[in-house]
Design an enzyme around this catalytic site. Structure first.
Site, PDB file in Angstrom:
ATOM      1  N   ARG A 100       0.885  -1.176   0.000  1.00  0.00           N
ATOM      2  CA  ARG A 100       0.000   0.000   0.000  1.00  0.00           C
ATOM      3  C   ARG A 100       0.916   1.217   0.000  1.00  0.00           C
ATOM      4  O   ARG A 100       1.661   1.432   0.970  1.00  0.00           O
ATOM      5  CB  ARG A 100      -0.927   0.007   1.217  1.00  0.00           C
ATOM      6  CG  ARG A 100      -1.633   1.344   1.399  1.00  0.00           C
ATOM      7  CD  ARG A 100      -2.779   1.287   2.382  1.00  0.00           C
ATOM      8  NE  ARG A 100      -3.903   0.571   1.820  1.00  0.00           N
ATOM      9  CZ  ARG A 100      -5.139   0.584   2.347  1.00  0.00           C
ATOM     10  NH1 ARG A 100      -5.385   1.277   3.445  1.00  0.00           N
ATOM     11  NH2 ARG A 100      -6.116  -0.092   1.775  1.00  0.00           N
ATOM     12  N   HIS A 127      -7.011   0.690  -6.622  1.00  0.00           N
ATOM     13  CA  HIS A 127      -7.245  -0.203  -5.479  1.00  0.00           C
ATOM     14  C   HIS A 127      -7.891  -1.479  -6.050  1.00  0.00           C
ATOM     15  O   HIS A 127      -9.068  -1.763  -5.835  1.00  0.00           O
ATOM     16  CB  HIS A 127      -8.178   0.490  -4.484  1.00  0.00           C
ATOM     17  CG  HIS A 127      -8.170  -0.102  -3.109  1.00  0.00           C
ATOM     18  ND1 HIS A 127      -7.372  -1.169  -2.757  1.00  0.00           N
ATOM     19  CD2 HIS A 127      -8.865   0.228  -1.986  1.00  0.00           C
ATOM     20  CE1 HIS A 127      -7.572  -1.465  -1.488  1.00  0.00           C
ATOM     21  NE2 HIS A 127      -8.467  -0.637  -0.995  1.00  0.00           N
ATOM     22  N   GLN A 130      -9.760  -4.250  -3.998  1.00  0.00           N
ATOM     23  CA  GLN A 130     -11.040  -3.741  -3.499  1.00  0.00           C
ATOM     24  C   GLN A 130     -12.128  -3.942  -4.560  1.00  0.00           C
ATOM     25  O   GLN A 130     -13.223  -4.444  -4.262  1.00  0.00           O
ATOM     26  CB  GLN A 130     -10.899  -2.244  -3.174  1.00  0.00           C
ATOM     27  CG  GLN A 130     -12.183  -1.570  -2.760  1.00  0.00           C
ATOM     28  CD  GLN A 130     -12.611  -1.954  -1.359  1.00  0.00           C
ATOM     29  OE1 GLN A 130     -11.821  -1.853  -0.422  1.00  0.00           O
ATOM     30  NE2 GLN A 130     -13.838  -2.413  -1.198  1.00  0.00           N
ATOM     31  N   ASP A 221     -17.289   6.618  -1.836  1.00  0.00           N
ATOM     32  CA  ASP A 221     -16.046   6.509  -1.061  1.00  0.00           C
ATOM     33  C   ASP A 221     -15.814   7.879  -0.421  1.00  0.00           C
ATOM     34  O   ASP A 221     -16.532   8.845  -0.708  1.00  0.00           O
ATOM     35  CB  ASP A 221     -14.891   6.127  -2.015  1.00  0.00           C
ATOM     36  CG  ASP A 221     -13.560   5.930  -1.296  1.00  0.00           C
ATOM     37  OD1 ASP A 221     -13.552   5.789  -0.053  1.00  0.00           O
ATOM     38  OD2 ASP A 221     -12.513   5.924  -1.985  1.00  0.00           O
ATOM     39  N   CYS A 260     -16.483   1.321   0.149  1.00  0.00           N
ATOM     40  CA  CYS A 260     -15.312   0.481   0.438  1.00  0.00           C
ATOM     41  C   CYS A 260     -14.877   0.586   1.893  1.00  0.00           C
ATOM     42  O   CYS A 260     -14.170  -0.286   2.389  1.00  0.00           O
ATOM     43  CB  CYS A 260     -14.162   0.848  -0.483  1.00  0.00           C
ATOM     44  SG  CYS A 260     -13.665   2.568  -0.335  1.00  0.00           S
ATOM     45  N   ARG A 288     -13.150  -9.019   1.108  1.00  0.00           N
ATOM     46  CA  ARG A 288     -11.726  -8.710   0.920  1.00  0.00           C
ATOM     47  C   ARG A 288     -10.892  -9.942   1.286  1.00  0.00           C
ATOM     48  O   ARG A 288      -9.933 -10.274   0.600  1.00  0.00           O
ATOM     49  CB  ARG A 288     -11.305  -7.527   1.807  1.00  0.00           C
ATOM     50  CG  ARG A 288     -12.037  -6.207   1.562  1.00  0.00           C
ATOM     51  CD  ARG A 288     -11.758  -5.637   0.206  1.00  0.00           C
ATOM     52  NE  ARG A 288     -10.346  -5.434  -0.027  1.00  0.00           N
ATOM     53  CZ  ARG A 288      -9.623  -4.414   0.486  1.00  0.00           C
ATOM     54  NH1 ARG A 288     -10.202  -3.489   1.232  1.00  0.00           N
ATOM     55  NH2 ARG A 288      -8.339  -4.300   0.214  1.00  0.00           N
TER      56      ARG A 288
HETATM   57  N1   CP Z   1     -11.278  -0.414   2.054  1.00  0.00           N
HETATM   58  C1   CP Z   1     -10.031  -0.410   2.549  1.00  0.00           C
HETATM   59  O1   CP Z   1      -9.042  -0.582   1.832  1.00  0.00           O
HETATM   60  O2   CP Z   1      -9.943  -0.235   3.892  1.00  0.00           O
HETATM   61  P1   CP Z   1      -8.605  -0.046   4.738  1.00  0.00           P
HETATM   62  O3   CP Z   1      -8.032   1.305   4.339  1.00  0.00           O
HETATM   63  O4   CP Z   1      -9.016  -0.090   6.175  1.00  0.00           O
HETATM   64  O5   CP Z   1      -7.660  -1.121   4.374  1.00  0.00           O
HETATM   65  N1  NVA Z   2      -9.920   6.538  -1.652  1.00  0.00           N
HETATM   66  C1  NVA Z   2      -9.586   6.104  -0.327  1.00  0.00           C
HETATM   67  C2  NVA Z   2      -9.784   4.633  -0.205  1.00  0.00           C
HETATM   68  C3  NVA Z   2      -9.545   4.079   1.173  1.00  0.00           C
HETATM   69  C4  NVA Z   2      -9.719   2.594   1.245  1.00  0.00           C
HETATM   70  C5  NVA Z   2      -8.164   6.502   0.002  1.00  0.00           C
HETATM   71  O1  NVA Z   2      -7.280   6.378  -0.861  1.00  0.00           O
HETATM   72  O2  NVA Z   2      -7.926   6.949   1.116  1.00  0.00           O
END
Ligand code: CP
Ligand code: NVA
Length: 300
Positions: A100, A127, A130, A221, A260, A288
């Site tokens: 990440r 993502h 997701q 989101d 999400c 997930r």
């Molecule tokens: N949806 C998602 O990726 O959640 P987290 O940021 O908690 O991993």
């Molecule tokens: N768009 C959001 C998704 C979090 C799972 C972010 O990048 O923070």
């Protein structure tokens, strides 16, 4: 060797295979508990996470392997040593890199210098895991994917891009309702549209939220993604017309509401809808885990 960096790497059959494998693993998890026996992965996070971190660690465990969590929140990759050297070290020990990251380029470098599959666990642009879990959730609830009408509402971001990429490959019509200037990435949209044309579905970006109708699924989101320190209240006026509330759900005709997570309740989605009968947000979160198991099994 295959990576999951953008979501464009797999064709429709491969997507369906991952979704079906995830369903099978969800039904009979114990049948798969030796699939990754003796194998391991590094799970690297430059940003916070609840769902992604927990489910990747558990996915390794449930498949009989081991995931080593590397907390990078106090120092971005590439600061202490080059990303190339970091990758070349890790690849001597583990069979997969899950990352990440702030920049998509970091994942590209890990893939370039490493010698094991790299999985995108969220970047500035995508993502993908997701989106796979979300389409599995839709398949479970609606019994189909092809021809489903999904509306994404709010800020066009990494999640939006991945819903477009995977949606186009799976034959979903994805309409992004976003304020002008805040839509999904233009290049991702254009490449995904080429896939949509081949798969008989349509992608669009529009801002006339007042005309929303004939939707099966509403998705939203956060209005401010990780890495952007703008206070939520500063963007409230821009996005409030796109809030998923009961009026909008009724008008859209949708039977499912998705997010999400993490959610800012009563900003992008009201309590009433998030806790209401059409909400499948915790099914998405659960899926997930099953999708990550299927992905690790396929890629490793
Ligand atoms: N949806 C998602 O990726 O959640 P987290 O940021 O908690 O991993
Ligand atoms: N768009 C959001 C998704 C979090 C799972 C972010 O990048 O923070």
């Amino acid at each position: 060797m295959r990576h999951l960096l953008t979501g464009f790497e797999f064709n429709q059959d491969e997507y369906l295979d991952i979704l079906n494998t995830a369903s099978e693993m969800k039904k009979n998890p114990l049948n798969f508990n030796e699939v990754l026996k003796g194998r391991s992965g590094a799970i690297m996070f430059e940003k916070p996470s609840l769902r992604t971190r927990t489910t990747f660690e558990l996915a390794f465990y449930r498949l009989g392997g081991h995931g080593v969590y590397l907390d990078l929140q106090n120092g971005e990759l590439g600061k202490r040593e080059t990303i190339g050297d970091y990758a070349r070290n890790l690849c001597r020990w583990v069979d997969c890199l899950v990352g990440r990251v702030y920049s998509q380029n970091t994942l590209e470098q890990l893939a370039q210098y490493g010698s094991v599959p790299v999985i995108n666990a969220l970047s500035d642009l995508y993502h993908p895991a997701q989106a796979m879990a979300d389409y599995l959730t839709i398949k479970e609830h609606l019994g189909k994917l092809k021809g489903v009408n999904l509306a994404y509402l709010g800020d066009g971001n990494n999640v939006t891009n991945s819903l477009l990429v995977a949606g186009a490959i799976l034959g979903i019509n994805v309409s992004c309702f976003c304020p002008k200037g805040y839509g999904p990435d233009v290049q991702v949209f254009s490449k995904a549209s080429e896939n949509a044309a081949k798969n008989g579905c349509k992608l669009e970006v529009r801002d006339d939220i007042e005309n929303i109708k004939n939707m099966d699924v509403l998705y939203t989101d956060t209005w401010v993604s990780m890495g952007d320190n703008t206070p939520l209240d500063m963007v409230k006026k821009r996005y409030m017309p796109y809030q998923i509330n009961q009026n909008l759900v009724d008008k859209s005709g949708a039977s499912l509401v998705m997010h999400c997570l993490p959610a800012h309740r009563n900003y992008e989605i009201t309590d009433e809808v998030m806790d209401g009968p059409k909400s499948v947000v915790f099914d998405e979160a659960e899926n997930r885990l099953h999708i990550h198991m299927a992905l690790l099994a396929k890629l490793i």
